[in-house]
Design a protein around this motif. Structure first.
Motif, PDB file in Angstrom:
ATOM      1  N   LEU A 291       0.863  -1.171   0.000  1.00 50.58           N
ATOM      2  CA  LEU A 291       0.000   0.000   0.000  1.00 50.58           C
ATOM      3  C   LEU A 291       0.903   1.225   0.000  1.00 50.58           C
ATOM      4  CD1 LEU A 291      -2.937   1.170   0.366  1.00 50.58           C
ATOM      5  CD2 LEU A 291      -2.446   1.183   2.820  1.00 50.58           C
ATOM      6  N   THR A 292       0.866   1.979  -1.083  1.00 53.38           N
ATOM      7  CA  THR A 292       1.667   3.191  -1.201  1.00 53.38           C
ATOM      8  C   THR A 292       0.900   4.344  -0.563  1.00 53.38           C
ATOM      9  OG1 THR A 292       2.633   2.399  -3.271  1.00 53.38           O
ATOM     10  CG2 THR A 292       2.807   4.757  -2.804  1.00 53.38           C
ATOM     11  N   LEU A 293       1.547   5.088   0.311  1.00 52.82           N
ATOM     12  CA  LEU A 293       0.867   6.097   1.105  1.00 52.82           C
ATOM     13  C   LEU A 293       1.260   7.508   0.698  1.00 52.82           C
ATOM     14  CD1 LEU A 293       1.265   4.486   4.640  1.00 52.82           C
ATOM     15  CD2 LEU A 293      -0.685   4.306   3.081  1.00 52.82           C
ATOM     16  N   ALA A 294       0.295   8.410   0.814  1.00 53.75           N
ATOM     17  CA  ALA A 294       0.582   9.831   0.647  1.00 53.75           C
ATOM     18  C   ALA A 294       1.488  10.286   1.779  1.00 53.75           C
ATOM     19  CB  ALA A 294      -0.722  10.624   0.647  1.00 53.75           C
ATOM     20  N   SER A 295       2.366  11.199   1.482  1.00 57.46           N
ATOM     21  CA  SER A 295       3.330  11.664   2.483  1.00 57.46           C
ATOM     22  C   SER A 295       3.109  13.137   2.775  1.00 57.46           C
ATOM     23  CB  SER A 295       4.758  11.449   1.976  1.00 57.46           C
ATOM     24  OG  SER A 295       5.690  11.947   2.895  1.00 57.46           O
ATOM     25  N   GLY A 296       3.154  13.479   4.051  1.00 54.37           N
ATOM     26  CA  GLY A 296       3.101  14.873   4.437  1.00 54.37           C
ATOM     27  C   GLY A 296       1.744  15.520   4.320  1.00 54.37           C
ATOM     28  N   THR A 297       0.674  14.724   4.212  1.00 52.66           N
ATOM     29  CA  THR A 297      -0.652  15.297   3.992  1.00 52.66           C
ATOM     30  C   THR A 297      -1.624  15.018   5.126  1.00 52.66           C
ATOM     31  OG1 THR A 297      -1.363  13.326   2.789  1.00 52.66           O
ATOM     32  CG2 THR A 297      -0.393  15.112   1.497  1.00 52.66           C
ATOM     33  N   HIS A 298      -1.327  14.040   5.977  1.00 52.48           N
ATOM     34  CA  HIS A 298      -2.298  13.641   6.993  1.00 52.48           C
ATOM     35  C   HIS A 298      -1.588  12.917   8.130  1.00 52.48           C
ATOM     36  CE1 HIS A 298      -5.937  11.970   8.796  1.00 52.48           C
ATOM     37  NE2 HIS A 298      -6.624  12.804   8.050  1.00 52.48           N
ATOM     38  N   PRO A 299      -2.036  13.099   9.380  1.00 53.36           N
ATOM     39  CA  PRO A 299      -1.380  12.420  10.507  1.00 53.36           C
ATOM     40  C   PRO A 299      -1.406  10.898  10.416  1.00 53.36           C
ATOM     41  CG  PRO A 299      -2.811  14.185  11.296  1.00 53.36           C
ATOM     42  CD  PRO A 299      -3.075  14.040   9.829  1.00 53.36           C
ATOM     43  N   VAL A 300      -2.383  10.321   9.707  1.00 52.44           N
ATOM     44  CA  VAL A 300      -2.472   8.863   9.602  1.00 52.44           C
ATOM     45  C   VAL A 300      -1.311   8.297   8.805  1.00 52.44           C
ATOM     46  CG1 VAL A 300      -3.851   6.935   8.701  1.00 52.44           C
ATOM     47  CG2 VAL A 300      -4.980   8.825   9.910  1.00 52.44           C
ATOM     48  N   THR A 301      -0.832   9.039   7.811  1.00 52.38           N
ATOM     49  CA  THR A 301       0.161   8.490   6.888  1.00 52.38           C
ATOM     50  C   THR A 301       1.494   9.229   6.879  1.00 52.38           C
ATOM     51  OG1 THR A 301      -0.798   9.843   5.121  1.00 52.38           O
ATOM     52  CG2 THR A 301      -1.584   7.566   5.335  1.00 52.38           C
ATOM     53  N   ASP A 302       1.566  10.405   7.480  1.00 54.18           N
ATOM     54  CA  ASP A 302       2.771  11.221   7.379  1.00 54.18           C
ATOM     55  C   ASP A 302       4.003  10.466   7.870  1.00 54.18           C
ATOM     56  OD1 ASP A 302       4.323  13.448   6.899  1.00 54.18           O
ATOM     57  OD2 ASP A 302       3.951  14.315   8.874  1.00 54.18           O
ATOM     58  N   ARG A 303       5.002  10.347   6.992  1.00 55.93           N
ATOM     59  CA  ARG A 303       6.307   9.726   7.274  1.00 55.93           C
ATOM     60  C   ARG A 303       6.228   8.219   7.520  1.00 55.93           C
ATOM     61  NH1 ARG A 303       6.493  14.478  10.108  1.00 55.93           N
ATOM     62  NH2 ARG A 303       6.095  13.427  12.082  1.00 55.93           N
ATOM     63  N   LEU A 304       5.083   7.613   7.275  1.00 62.69           N
ATOM     64  CA  LEU A 304       5.008   6.150   7.415  1.00 62.69           C
ATOM     65  C   LEU A 304       5.620   5.449   6.210  1.00 62.69           C
ATOM     66  CD1 LEU A 304       4.124   3.711   9.026  1.00 62.69           C
ATOM     67  CD2 LEU A 304       1.803   3.955   8.087  1.00 62.69           C
ATOM     68  N   GLY A 305       5.489   6.044   5.036  1.00 64.48           N
ATOM     69  CA  GLY A 305       6.153   5.499   3.854  1.00 64.48           C
ATOM     70  C   GLY A 305       5.284   4.554   3.057  1.00 64.48           C
TER      71      GLY A 305
ATOM     72  N   ALA B  24     -15.982   8.610  -2.836  1.00 63.37           N
ATOM     73  CA  ALA B  24     -16.737   9.856  -2.868  1.00 63.37           C
ATOM     74  C   ALA B  24     -15.799  11.035  -3.097  1.00 63.37           C
ATOM     75  CB  ALA B  24     -17.501  10.045  -1.569  1.00 63.37           C
ATOM     76  N   PRO B  25     -16.235  12.035  -3.841  1.00 59.67           N
ATOM     77  CA  PRO B  25     -15.373  13.198  -4.084  1.00 59.67           C
ATOM     78  C   PRO B  25     -15.031  13.974  -2.822  1.00 59.67           C
ATOM     79  CG  PRO B  25     -17.606  13.580  -4.914  1.00 59.67           C
ATOM     80  CD  PRO B  25     -17.526  12.131  -4.554  1.00 59.67           C
ATOM     81  N   THR B  26     -15.806  13.772  -1.753  1.00 64.28           N
ATOM     82  CA  THR B  26     -15.536  14.448  -0.488  1.00 64.28           C
ATOM     83  C   THR B  26     -14.540  13.692   0.384  1.00 64.28           C
ATOM     84  OG1 THR B  26     -17.546  13.390   0.350  1.00 64.28           O
ATOM     85  CG2 THR B  26     -17.741  15.670  -0.393  1.00 64.28           C
ATOM     86  N   SER B  27     -14.105  12.507  -0.044  1.00 60.68           N
ATOM     87  CA  SER B  27     -13.123  11.730   0.711  1.00 60.68           C
ATOM     88  C   SER B  27     -11.710  12.159   0.328  1.00 60.68           C
ATOM     89  CB  SER B  27     -13.295  10.230   0.447  1.00 60.68           C
ATOM     90  OG  SER B  27     -14.546   9.768   0.914  1.00 60.68           O
ATOM     91  N   GLN B  28     -10.778  12.019   1.282  1.00 59.75           N
ATOM     92  CA  GLN B  28      -9.367  12.303   1.033  1.00 59.75           C
ATOM     93  C   GLN B  28      -8.626  10.987   0.918  1.00 59.75           C
ATOM     94  OE1 GLN B  28      -7.358  14.596   4.064  1.00 59.75           O
ATOM     95  NE2 GLN B  28      -5.422  14.666   2.932  1.00 59.75           N
ATOM     96  N   VAL B  29      -8.141  10.669  -0.269  1.00 61.48           N
ATOM     97  CA  VAL B  29      -7.421   9.424  -0.500  1.00 61.48           C
ATOM     98  C   VAL B  29      -6.007   9.547   0.051  1.00 61.48           C
ATOM     99  CG1 VAL B  29      -6.582   7.799  -2.222  1.00 61.48           C
ATOM    100  CG2 VAL B  29      -8.810   8.904  -2.536  1.00 61.48           C
ATOM    101  N   LEU B  30      -5.619   8.546   0.857  1.00 58.23           N
ATOM    102  CA  LEU B  30      -4.309   8.552   1.502  1.00 58.23           C
ATOM    103  C   LEU B  30      -3.421   7.393   1.072  1.00 58.23           C
ATOM    104  CD1 LEU B  30      -5.346   9.406   5.183  1.00 58.23           C
ATOM    105  CD2 LEU B  30      -4.514  10.984   3.420  1.00 58.23           C
ATOM    106  N   GLY B  31      -3.966   6.422   0.327  1.00 58.50           N
ATOM    107  CA  GLY B  31      -3.157   5.273  -0.060  1.00 58.50           C
ATOM    108  C   GLY B  31      -3.716   4.563  -1.274  1.00 58.50           C
ATOM    109  N   TRP B  32      -2.816   3.910  -2.007  1.00 53.56           N
ATOM    110  CA  TRP B  32      -3.172   3.244  -3.253  1.00 53.56           C
ATOM    111  C   TRP B  32      -2.499   1.871  -3.317  1.00 53.56           C
ATOM    112  CZ3 TRP B  32      -1.617   8.131  -2.431  1.00 53.56           C
ATOM    113  CH2 TRP B  32      -2.444   9.180  -2.850  1.00 53.56           C
ATOM    114  N   VAL B  33      -3.184   0.924  -3.946  1.00 52.87           N
ATOM    115  CA  VAL B  33      -2.577  -0.336  -4.349  1.00 52.87           C
ATOM    116  C   VAL B  33      -2.494  -0.350  -5.869  1.00 52.87           C
ATOM    117  CG1 VAL B  33      -3.383  -1.605  -2.321  1.00 52.87           C
ATOM    118  CG2 VAL B  33      -4.812  -1.544  -4.390  1.00 52.87           C
ATOM    119  N   HIS B  34      -1.699  -1.262  -6.412  1.00 55.76           N
ATOM    120  CA  HIS B  34      -1.553  -1.372  -7.859  1.00 55.76           C
ATOM    121  C   HIS B  34      -2.034  -2.739  -8.322  1.00 55.76           C
ATOM    122  CE1 HIS B  34       1.072   2.007  -6.897  1.00 55.76           C
ATOM    123  NE2 HIS B  34       1.016   2.354  -8.172  1.00 55.76           N
TER     124      HIS B  34
END
Length: 226
Positions: A137-151, A166-176
């Motif tokens: 799971l690739t995570l967003a960095s520097g955008t949210h306390p849940v994922t910040d610096r976790l990698g 939903a367009p109102t959700s903030q996506v924090l991670g992706w799989v391929h």
């Protein structure tokens, strides 16, 4: 709220289970991961367990049965379950905090309100997953306390692809998927009035053995109950 929040894990049974997911095992694994940050109890989704008074965090580990499977379950008429789900949605809209995992994206398919609380959904005929195996799971960095610096998160799990977010959700991670296409698999939403984190990980107990997955869940809980 107390220093150690009251955490309830709702574990799929009856109309909230299927033959392919061992919700009892994954709910037990979830409870073990979350025990250091709260007082955790596991409840099976049987009639009468949706009393959420005093609950600080609700963890949803639910599913949807295959057609015909629910008819074999003796767990009350559909009308009773609709009232239970309405109560859960009302609790979440009133500022409740929800951590939803994996197959919960398929749960209660007839309820748009439940989908609003989740912030995204599995779509029949569109969503799917490659064969289970080692995944990242690739995570967003520097955008949210849940994922910040976790990698990132490395685990043995399914990769849910093609989920509708939903367009109102903030996506924090992706799989391929197997073609390398990224698919949202971790997000937050507050659009319904409370806080929700959804993670597509958690097919079986092996996923919860991953230290990085454990860290992600603990971070999610700390943000949800902050």
């Amino acid at each position: 709220m107390s220093e150690r929040p009251s955490i309830v894990v709702l574990s799929g049974r009856g109309r909230h289970e299927d033959p392919w997911h061992d919700h009892a095992a994954t709910s037990h694994a979830l409870a073990n991961v979350l025990a250091p940050v709260g007082d955790v109890v596991v409840r099976s989704t049987l009639p009468g367990v949706f009393d959420l008074d005093g609950v600080g965090l609700l963890v949803l580990n639910l599913g949807r049965p295959v057609p015909g499977y629910v008819e074999a379950q003796i767990d009350g008429p559909p009308e009773g379950w609709e009232r239970q789900v309405d109560g859960l949605v009302g609790w979440a809209r009133d500022g409740g905090s929800v951590l939803a995992v994996h197959q919960t994206a398929l749960a209660v398919p007839g309820s748009d309100a439940f989908g609003e609380v989740l912030g995204g959904r599995w779509v029949e005929g569109v969503s799917g997953h490659p064969e289970i195996g080692a995944m990242r799971l690739t995570l967003a960095s520097g955008t949210h306390p849940v994922t910040d610096r976790l990698g990132g998160v490395d685990a043995f799990d399914e990769r849910y692809c093609g989920l509708r977010v939903a367009p109102t959700s903030q996506v924090l991670g992706w799989v391929h998927d197997d073609d390398g296409e990224p698919h949202p698999a971790l997000w937050t939403t507050q659009a319904h009035g409370g806080r929700t984190v959804y993670s597509a990980l958690g097919h079986d107990a092996r996923s919860y053995e991953s230290p990085s997955h454990q860290e992600l869940l603990v971070r999610a809980v700390r943000w949800l109950v902050a």
